[in-house]
Scaffold this motif. Structure first.
Motif, PDB file in Angstrom:
ATOM      1  N   VAL A   1     -81.712  86.082 -17.114  1.00 20.48           N
ATOM      2  CA  VAL A   1     -80.322  86.502 -16.944  1.00 20.48           C
ATOM      3  C   VAL A   1     -79.522  85.259 -16.577  1.00 20.48           C
ATOM      4  O   VAL A   1     -79.824  84.590 -15.577  1.00 20.48           O
ATOM      5  CB  VAL A   1     -80.187  87.559 -15.836  1.00 20.48           C
ATOM      6  CG1 VAL A   1     -78.732  87.949 -15.649  1.00 20.48           C
ATOM      7  CG2 VAL A   1     -81.030  88.784 -16.157  1.00 20.48           C
ATOM      8  N   ALA A   2     -78.524  84.926 -17.400  1.00 22.37           N
ATOM      9  CA  ALA A   2     -77.700  83.741 -17.165  1.00 22.37           C
ATOM     10  C   ALA A   2     -76.286  84.153 -16.798  1.00 22.37           C
ATOM     11  O   ALA A   2     -75.751  85.133 -17.331  1.00 22.37           O
ATOM     12  CB  ALA A   2     -77.675  82.855 -18.409  1.00 22.37           C
ATOM     13  N   ASP A   3     -75.660  83.389 -15.906  1.00 23.08           N
ATOM     14  CA  ASP A   3     -74.363  83.807 -15.379  1.00 23.08           C
ATOM     15  C   ASP A   3     -73.174  83.374 -16.221  1.00 23.08           C
ATOM     16  O   ASP A   3     -72.035  83.695 -15.908  1.00 23.08           O
ATOM     17  CB  ASP A   3     -74.186  83.348 -13.929  1.00 23.08           C
ATOM     18  CG  ASP A   3     -74.180  81.832 -13.777  1.00 23.08           C
ATOM     19  OD1 ASP A   3     -74.304  81.109 -14.785  1.00 23.08           O
ATOM     20  OD2 ASP A   3     -74.051  81.371 -12.622  1.00 23.08           O
ATOM     21  N   ASP A   4     -73.410  82.630 -17.300  1.00 24.03           N
ATOM     22  CA  ASP A   4     -72.358  82.415 -18.280  1.00 24.03           C
ATOM     23  C   ASP A   4     -72.990  82.069 -19.621  1.00 24.03           C
ATOM     24  O   ASP A   4     -74.202  81.902 -19.726  1.00 24.03           O
ATOM     25  CB  ASP A   4     -71.317  81.385 -17.826  1.00 24.03           C
ATOM     26  CG  ASP A   4     -71.764  79.940 -17.946  1.00 24.03           C
ATOM     27  OD1 ASP A   4     -72.951  79.683 -18.227  1.00 24.03           O
ATOM     28  OD2 ASP A   4     -70.919  79.042 -17.762  1.00 24.03           O
TER      29      ASP A   4
ATOM     30  N   TYR B   1     -86.264  85.333 -14.934  1.00 23.26           N
ATOM     31  CA  TYR B   1     -85.667  84.033 -14.609  1.00 23.26           C
ATOM     32  C   TYR B   1     -84.177  84.276 -14.372  1.00 23.26           C
ATOM     33  O   TYR B   1     -83.469  84.725 -15.263  1.00 23.26           O
ATOM     34  CB  TYR B   1     -85.878  83.108 -15.808  1.00 23.26           C
ATOM     35  CG  TYR B   1     -85.633  81.633 -15.668  1.00 23.26           C
ATOM     36  CD1 TYR B   1     -84.459  81.114 -15.134  1.00 23.26           C
ATOM     37  CD2 TYR B   1     -86.586  80.730 -16.138  1.00 23.26           C
ATOM     38  CE1 TYR B   1     -84.253  79.747 -15.061  1.00 23.26           C
ATOM     39  CE2 TYR B   1     -86.389  79.358 -16.076  1.00 23.26           C
ATOM     40  CZ  TYR B   1     -85.215  78.874 -15.538  1.00 23.26           C
ATOM     41  OH  TYR B   1     -85.005  77.515 -15.481  1.00 23.26           O
ATOM     42  N   VAL B   2     -83.709  84.017 -13.153  1.00 23.90           N
ATOM     43  CA  VAL B   2     -82.285  84.097 -12.851  1.00 23.90           C
ATOM     44  C   VAL B   2     -81.712  82.700 -12.981  1.00 23.90           C
ATOM     45  O   VAL B   2     -82.075  81.794 -12.226  1.00 23.90           O
ATOM     46  CB  VAL B   2     -82.026  84.664 -11.440  1.00 23.90           C
ATOM     47  CG1 VAL B   2     -80.522  84.704 -11.161  1.00 23.90           C
ATOM     48  CG2 VAL B   2     -82.623  86.061 -11.315  1.00 23.90           C
ATOM     49  N   LYS B   3     -80.834  82.524 -13.957  1.00 29.09           N
ATOM     50  CA  LYS B   3     -80.307  81.199 -14.264  1.00 29.09           C
ATOM     51  C   LYS B   3     -78.870  81.062 -13.761  1.00 29.09           C
ATOM     52  O   LYS B   3     -78.006  81.889 -14.049  1.00 29.09           O
ATOM     53  CB  LYS B   3     -80.362  80.976 -15.782  1.00 29.09           C
ATOM     54  CG  LYS B   3     -80.169  79.521 -16.212  1.00 29.09           C
ATOM     55  CD  LYS B   3     -78.723  79.120 -16.313  1.00 29.09           C
ATOM     56  CE  LYS B   3     -78.579  77.649 -16.667  1.00 29.09           C
ATOM     57  NZ  LYS B   3     -77.176  77.183 -16.513  1.00 29.09           N
ATOM     58  N   TYR B   4     -78.622  80.005 -12.971  1.00 28.70           N
ATOM     59  CA  TYR B   4     -77.273  79.680 -12.523  1.00 28.70           C
ATOM     60  C   TYR B   4     -77.007  78.224 -12.872  1.00 28.70           C
ATOM     61  O   TYR B   4     -77.890  77.506 -13.364  1.00 28.70           O
ATOM     62  CB  TYR B   4     -77.118  79.908 -11.014  1.00 28.70           C
ATOM     63  CG  TYR B   4     -78.349  79.574 -10.197  1.00 28.70           C
ATOM     64  CD1 TYR B   4     -78.714  78.259  -9.937  1.00 28.70           C
ATOM     65  CD2 TYR B   4     -79.170  80.599  -9.702  1.00 28.70           C
ATOM     66  CE1 TYR B   4     -79.844  77.963  -9.200  1.00 28.70           C
ATOM     67  CE2 TYR B   4     -80.308  80.303  -8.972  1.00 28.70           C
ATOM     68  CZ  TYR B   4     -80.639  78.981  -8.728  1.00 28.70           C
ATOM     69  OH  TYR B   4     -81.779  78.681  -8.017  1.00 28.70           O
ATOM     70  N   CYS B   5     -75.808  77.771 -12.627  1.00 22.64           N
ATOM     71  CA  CYS B   5     -75.421  76.415 -13.010  1.00 22.64           C
ATOM     72  C   CYS B   5     -76.156  75.379 -12.153  1.00 22.64           C
ATOM     73  O   CYS B   5     -76.449  75.608 -10.975  1.00 22.64           O
ATOM     74  CB  CYS B   5     -73.918  76.240 -12.853  1.00 22.64           C
ATOM     75  SG  CYS B   5     -73.307  74.657 -13.471  1.00 22.64           S
ATOM     76  N   SER B   6     -76.422  74.229 -12.747  1.00 22.84           N
ATOM     77  CA  SER B   6     -77.116  73.162 -12.029  1.00 22.84           C
ATOM     78  C   SER B   6     -76.259  72.551 -10.934  1.00 22.84           C
ATOM     79  O   SER B   6     -76.763  71.773 -10.118  1.00 22.84           O
ATOM     80  CB  SER B   6     -77.571  72.069 -12.998  1.00 22.84           C
ATOM     81  OG  SER B   6     -76.470  71.535 -13.714  1.00 22.84           O
TER      82      SER B   6
END
Length: 415
Positions: free
Chosen positions: A7-10, A82-87
């Protein structure tokens, strides 16, 4: 079998992660929010990344959408999540990273996960729990002045703490450098909650990924995926480049994108949209821009952008933010250019803008193709106006000359 459900936040973050997974031997597909997940349509995908638009959404909305995506991924058989957020860990004291992580763990019945935003290829590293952007601490980087999520702290523990009631731990680089076994032992010694793990190099990411290979939930930037090993190592899926006119649209306010615009505008036909007109008469802006595009030679690569300075995206004449209006106008320009002018190859700069463009075009899946730069790739997609080849670029990613050199990867596909 879908080994990784993410899941990606953008939208740019979703493609960013899919690129990394692809390069590590996963056949990756990006599914756009609200598009139904169907196991047959996903085919032989090993990894599915659901692209949401939740980074700056209200907390309750971000949580609800993230949980719904996890449930959909569970339904099609995802083994790990996998929870994906910005680096750059973009968030506010209210969220959304902490609340989303809390909700995902609750939904899956898990008690802990790691926090690893590092992406060394793009200059994002974590040392002693502090996030660096290049050689600068996050709080001293251009992210301090981000119009939506200004980052004024660098210690990840301090950023995350106001967003969750769970305990937050740290594991430092020397433990990571001892290898996967030592790291696994150190992580097992921590109580439930979140553990921020230092990572300075890709080798560190591989150590971390190996140490948590049996964890059901991980979280991080796209860099963490570079430490994973997929079922098809050494195999890269390809796409077909759709022939047609080319277009670049930019809604990002980042310093990197502004530098890319300046570089491209020196040699490409460029048009800066007037922010006051976007706010007050958007249809005229759209019509005038399409007229300008139509007068150009079909071989030209035009650049349409909105941000010359941070003030352009922050305020209109009435003192209100006009970001939403910018996204709407740019989305409509791309849509009409695809329908009326035969534009079929598009670069979109900016996470929010990318999300708006993809949704406006009715795109439901992105099939990941060749990399342009770390975190940026070409993708194949079916839109309301037919097939497109599209690249979604985070504002902070890519080399200064990216807008003029990105097309080489497409030319290579047709040679």
């Amino acid at each position: 079998m879908i080994e990784i459900g993410a899941v990606a936040d953008d939208f740019t973050g979703a493609t960013d992660l899919a690129i990394a997974l692809r390069e590590r031997g996963f056949r990756a597909v990006v599914s756009i929010e609200d598009a139904p997940l169907d196991a047959q349509e996903l085919g032989d995908a090993d990894a599915v990344v659901v692209a949401l638009k939740t980074r700056t959404a209200p907390v309750a909305d971000a949580v609800a959408q993230s949980v719904a995506a996890v449930q959909a991924l569970e339904a099609v058989g995802s083994q790990r999540f996998y929870v994906k957020y910005c680096s750059t860990f973009d968030s506010t004291p209210q969220g959304n990273i902490g609340p989303v992580l809390d909700a995902v763990l609750d939904e899956l019945g898990e008690q802990r996960t790691i926090v690893v935003p590092s992406f060394p290829d793009n200059g994002r590293t974590v040392y002693r729990g502090h996030l660096f952007v290049g050689e600068e601490l996050l709080e001293h980087s251009p992210m301090r002045h981000h119009p939506l999520t200004p980052m004024t702290q660098s210690r990840l523990r301090d950023i995350l703490a106001p967003q969750t009631t769970r305990e937050i731990h740290e594991v430092s680089a020397p433990t990571v450098w001892e290898g996967p076994s030592a790291l696994r032992t150190a992580l097992a010694a921590e109580s439930a909650g979140y553990t921020v793990v230092d990572a300075i190099t890709d080798a560190d990411l591989e150590t971390i990924a190996t140490a948590v290979s049996d964890w059901r939930v991980v979280s991080g930037g796209a860099g963490l995926a570079l430490g994973m090993t997929g079922p098809r190592p050494g195999t890269l899926s390809q796409i077909d480049a759709v022939p047609g006119r080319r277009l670049i649209v930019c809604g990002s306010a980042s310093a990197k994108t502004r530098a890319q615009i300046a570089h491209a505008a020196a040699t490409l036909p460029a048009r800066k949209l007037d922010i006051e007109a976007v706010a007050n008469d958007p249809e005229r802006v759209i019509s005038d821009t399409l007229s300008w595009l139509g007068q150009l030679d079909a071989a030209e690569i035009p650049l349409v952008y909105t941000v010359g300075s941070l003030d352009d995206i922050r305020r209109g004449s009435d003192g209100n933010t006009v970001a939403g209006g910018i996204e709407t106008v740019l989305s409509e320009i791309v849509s009409r250019a695809a329908h009326d002018l035969g534009v079929a190859q598009v670069i979109v700069a900016g996470g929010e803008t990318s999300g708006a463009v993809v949704q406006h075009l009715g795109i439901q899946r992105l099939h990941i193709g060749p990399r342009i730069a770390p975190g940026v790739c070409w993708s194949a997609a079916d839109s309301l106006h037919g097939p497109l080849t599209i690249a979604l670029k985070s504002g902070n990613f890519g080399s200064e000359d990216m807008f003029t050199t990105a097309w080489r990867a497409l030319d290579d596909l047709t040679d």
